[in-house]
Design an enzyme around this catalytic site. Structure first.
Site, PDB file in Angstrom:
ATOM      1  N   CYS A  10       2.915  -3.216   4.113  1.00  6.77           N
ATOM      2  CA  CYS A  10       2.118  -1.912   4.591  1.00  6.77           C
ATOM      3  C   CYS A  10       3.078  -1.078   5.660  1.00  6.77           C
ATOM      4  O   CYS A  10       4.306  -1.529   5.607  1.00  6.77           O
ATOM      5  CB  CYS A  10       0.932  -2.454   4.789  1.00  6.77           C
ATOM      6  SG  CYS A  10       0.361  -3.245   6.424  1.00  6.77           S
ATOM      7  N   GLY A  11       2.183  -0.242   6.275  1.00  3.46           N
ATOM      8  CA  GLY A  11       2.919   0.462   7.255  1.00  3.46           C
ATOM      9  C   GLY A  11       3.430  -0.374   8.363  1.00  3.46           C
ATOM     10  O   GLY A  11       4.479  -0.244   8.822  1.00  3.46           O
ATOM     11  N   THR A  12       2.610  -1.275   8.970  1.00  2.16           N
ATOM     12  CA  THR A  12       2.941  -2.251   9.966  1.00  2.16           C
ATOM     13  C   THR A  12       3.286  -3.513   9.514  1.00  2.16           C
ATOM     14  O   THR A  12       3.850  -4.316  10.370  1.00  2.16           O
ATOM     15  CB  THR A  12       1.733  -2.197  11.110  1.00  2.16           C
ATOM     16  OG1 THR A  12       0.871  -2.607  10.395  1.00  2.16           O
ATOM     17  CG2 THR A  12       1.563  -0.648  11.795  1.00  2.16           C
ATOM     18  N   GLY A  13       2.760  -3.908   8.353  1.00  2.00           N
ATOM     19  CA  GLY A  13       2.623  -5.223   7.971  1.00  2.00           C
ATOM     20  C   GLY A  13       1.552  -6.286   8.461  1.00  2.00           C
ATOM     21  O   GLY A  13       1.325  -7.302   7.968  1.00  2.00           O
ATOM     22  N   ILE A  14       0.770  -5.564   9.452  1.00  2.13           N
ATOM     23  CA  ILE A  14      -0.475  -6.305  10.146  1.00  2.13           C
ATOM     24  C   ILE A  14      -1.491  -6.251   9.296  1.00  2.13           C
ATOM     25  O   ILE A  14      -2.056  -7.563   8.915  1.00  2.13           O
ATOM     26  CB  ILE A  14      -0.631  -5.607  11.387  1.00  2.13           C
ATOM     27  CG1 ILE A  14       0.426  -5.537  12.420  1.00  2.13           C
ATOM     28  CG2 ILE A  14      -1.952  -6.061  12.302  1.00  2.13           C
ATOM     29  CD1 ILE A  14       0.224  -4.856  13.680  1.00  2.13           C
ATOM     30  N   GLY A  15      -2.133  -5.125   8.721  1.00  2.96           N
ATOM     31  CA  GLY A  15      -3.197  -5.173   7.981  1.00  2.96           C
ATOM     32  C   GLY A  15      -2.844  -5.968   6.697  1.00  2.96           C
ATOM     33  O   GLY A  15      -4.044  -6.885   6.602  1.00  2.96           O
ATOM     34  N   ARG A  62       5.822 -33.351  11.945  1.00  2.59           N
ATOM     35  CA  ARG A  62       4.982 -32.493  12.935  1.00  2.59           C
ATOM     36  C   ARG A  62       4.700 -31.151  12.338  1.00  2.59           C
ATOM     37  O   ARG A  62       3.637 -30.875  12.608  1.00  2.59           O
ATOM     38  CB  ARG A  62       5.830 -32.180  14.115  1.00  2.59           C
ATOM     39  CG  ARG A  62       7.129 -31.558  14.129  1.00  2.59           C
ATOM     40  CD  ARG A  62       7.597 -31.510  15.625  1.00  2.59           C
ATOM     41  NE  ARG A  62       8.727 -30.169  15.649  1.00  2.59           N
ATOM     42  CZ  ARG A  62       9.800 -30.014  14.982  1.00  2.59           C
ATOM     43  NH1 ARG A  62      10.169 -31.180  14.473  1.00  2.59           N
ATOM     44  NH2 ARG A  62      10.816 -29.192  15.247  1.00  2.59           N
ATOM     45  N   HIS A  63       5.527 -30.475  11.559  1.00  2.00           N
ATOM     46  CA  HIS A  63       4.965 -29.248  10.824  1.00  2.00           C
ATOM     47  C   HIS A  63       4.036 -29.871   9.769  1.00  2.00           C
ATOM     48  O   HIS A  63       3.026 -28.917   9.459  1.00  2.00           O
ATOM     49  CB  HIS A  63       6.259 -28.873  10.183  1.00  2.00           C
ATOM     50  CG  HIS A  63       7.372 -28.210  11.310  1.00  2.00           C
ATOM     51  ND1 HIS A  63       6.921 -27.289  12.587  1.00  2.00           N
ATOM     52  CD2 HIS A  63       8.681 -28.718  11.369  1.00  2.00           C
ATOM     53  CE1 HIS A  63       8.129 -27.595  13.069  1.00  2.00           C
ATOM     54  NE2 HIS A  63       9.023 -28.084  12.660  1.00  2.00           N
ATOM     55  N   HIS A 120       9.109 -23.831   9.395  1.00  2.00           N
ATOM     56  CA  HIS A 120       7.702 -24.482  10.451  1.00  2.00           C
ATOM     57  C   HIS A 120       6.517 -24.385   9.596  1.00  2.00           C
ATOM     58  O   HIS A 120       5.648 -25.427   9.767  1.00  2.00           O
ATOM     59  CB  HIS A 120       7.940 -23.818  11.561  1.00  2.00           C
ATOM     60  CG  HIS A 120       9.072 -24.259  12.649  1.00  2.00           C
ATOM     61  ND1 HIS A 120       9.232 -23.875  13.651  1.00  2.00           N
ATOM     62  CD2 HIS A 120      10.309 -24.954  12.172  1.00  2.00           C
ATOM     63  CE1 HIS A 120      10.269 -24.274  14.294  1.00  2.00           C
ATOM     64  NE2 HIS A 120      10.877 -24.821  13.341  1.00  2.00           N
ATOM     65  N   ASP A 148       0.787  -1.161   0.043  1.00  2.00           N
ATOM     66  CA  ASP A 148       0.053   0.056  -0.007  1.00  2.00           C
ATOM     67  C   ASP A 148       0.946   1.226   0.045  1.00  2.00           C
ATOM     68  O   ASP A 148       2.018   1.047  -0.062  1.00  2.00           O
ATOM     69  CB  ASP A 148      -1.102   0.005   1.173  1.00  2.00           C
ATOM     70  CG  ASP A 148      -0.318   0.305   2.602  1.00  2.00           C
ATOM     71  OD1 ASP A 148       0.707   0.394   2.675  1.00  2.00           O
ATOM     72  OD2 ASP A 148      -1.042   0.319   3.625  1.00  2.00           O
ATOM     73  N   HIS A 149       0.286   2.400   0.269  1.00  2.00           N
ATOM     74  CA  HIS A 149       0.951   3.669  -0.039  1.00  2.00           C
ATOM     75  C   HIS A 149       2.211   3.716   1.356  1.00  2.00           C
ATOM     76  O   HIS A 149       2.901   4.332   1.063  1.00  2.00           O
ATOM     77  CB  HIS A 149       0.209   4.789   0.202  1.00  2.00           C
ATOM     78  CG  HIS A 149      -0.747   4.642   1.512  1.00  2.00           C
ATOM     79  ND1 HIS A 149      -1.935   3.815   1.435  1.00  2.00           N
ATOM     80  CD2 HIS A 149      -0.810   5.463   2.728  1.00  2.00           C
ATOM     81  CE1 HIS A 149      -2.594   4.006   2.716  1.00  2.00           C
ATOM     82  NE2 HIS A 149      -1.952   5.063   3.342  1.00  2.00           N
TER      83      HIS A 149
HETATM   84  C1  RB5 Z   1      -1.957   3.033   6.461  1.00  2.00           C
HETATM   85  O1  RB5 Z   1      -2.163   4.136   6.686  1.00  2.00           O
HETATM   86  C2  RB5 Z   1      -1.683   1.983   7.671  1.00  2.00           C
HETATM   87  O2  RB5 Z   1      -3.031   1.804   8.164  1.00  2.00           O
HETATM   88  C3  RB5 Z   1      -1.393   0.528   6.800  1.00  2.00           C
HETATM   89  O3  RB5 Z   1      -0.212   0.634   5.910  1.00  2.00           O
HETATM   90  C4  RB5 Z   1      -1.028  -0.377   7.557  1.00  2.00           C
HETATM   91  O4  RB5 Z   1      -0.196  -0.080   8.608  1.00  2.00           O
HETATM   92  C5  RB5 Z   1      -2.158  -1.368   8.183  1.00  2.00           C
HETATM   93  O5  RB5 Z   1      -2.092  -2.394   8.932  1.00  2.00           O
END
Ligand code: RB5
Length: 148
Positions: free
Chosen positions: A65-70, A133-134, A98, A8-9
């Protein structure tokens, strides 16, 4: 290997920085965007990259993405994806050994470029351990997916 990459951006600058590095490791790269700092929605880019992987168009996928989480949460909604969010090369090695992860997620606002290169290298160069196991645990993940 054929590597699909998308961001993403919040991640596009790191994506663009990593593409020549991945090519330098001997892989071909399919860039699925985004290509500017204009705000976009990470699920769209996660889905594009995930679909390239599960269709076989790409051997592995990398999403940022910014955090990689979303973007990792979204990628893992696509059937057949095992996307590991990694913040260091040890995690990248272990998610291959694994989890047989077929996708890697990273957070461009969390890690630096040099660390990202180390994570990508470990992810691309580590084989699945093939330990029984994996395999059993991955089969259970697939069964969860089938049950939904
Ligand atoms: C975008 O602002 C931000 O929410 C996205 O890059 C990401 O961090 C979401 O998990």
């Amino acid at each position: 290997m054929k590597i699909a990459i998308a961001a993403d951006h919040g991640g596009y600058r790191l994506k663009d920085e990593l593409i020549p590095y991945i090519e330098g490791l001997g892989h071909s790269v399919k860039d699925l965007g985004t290509n500017s700092a204009d705000s976009v929605d990470y699920p769209d880019y996660a889905a594009a990259c995930a679909r390239a992987v599960v269709s076989g168009e790409a051997d592995r996928g990398i999403v940022i993405c910014g955090t990689g989480i979303g973007i990792s949460i979204a990628a893992n909604k696509i059937k057949g994806v095992r996307c590991g969010l990694c913040t260091d090369p040890v995690m990248a090695r272990l998610t291959r050994e694994h989890n047989d992860a077929n996708m890697l997620a990273m957070g461009a606002r969390i890690i630096g470029d040099e660390l990202a290169r180390g994570i990508v290298k470990a992810f691309l160069e580590t084989e699945f351990s093939n330990g029984q196991r994996h395999i059993n645990r991955i089969n259970k993940i697939t069964a969860l997916e089938e049950a939904e």
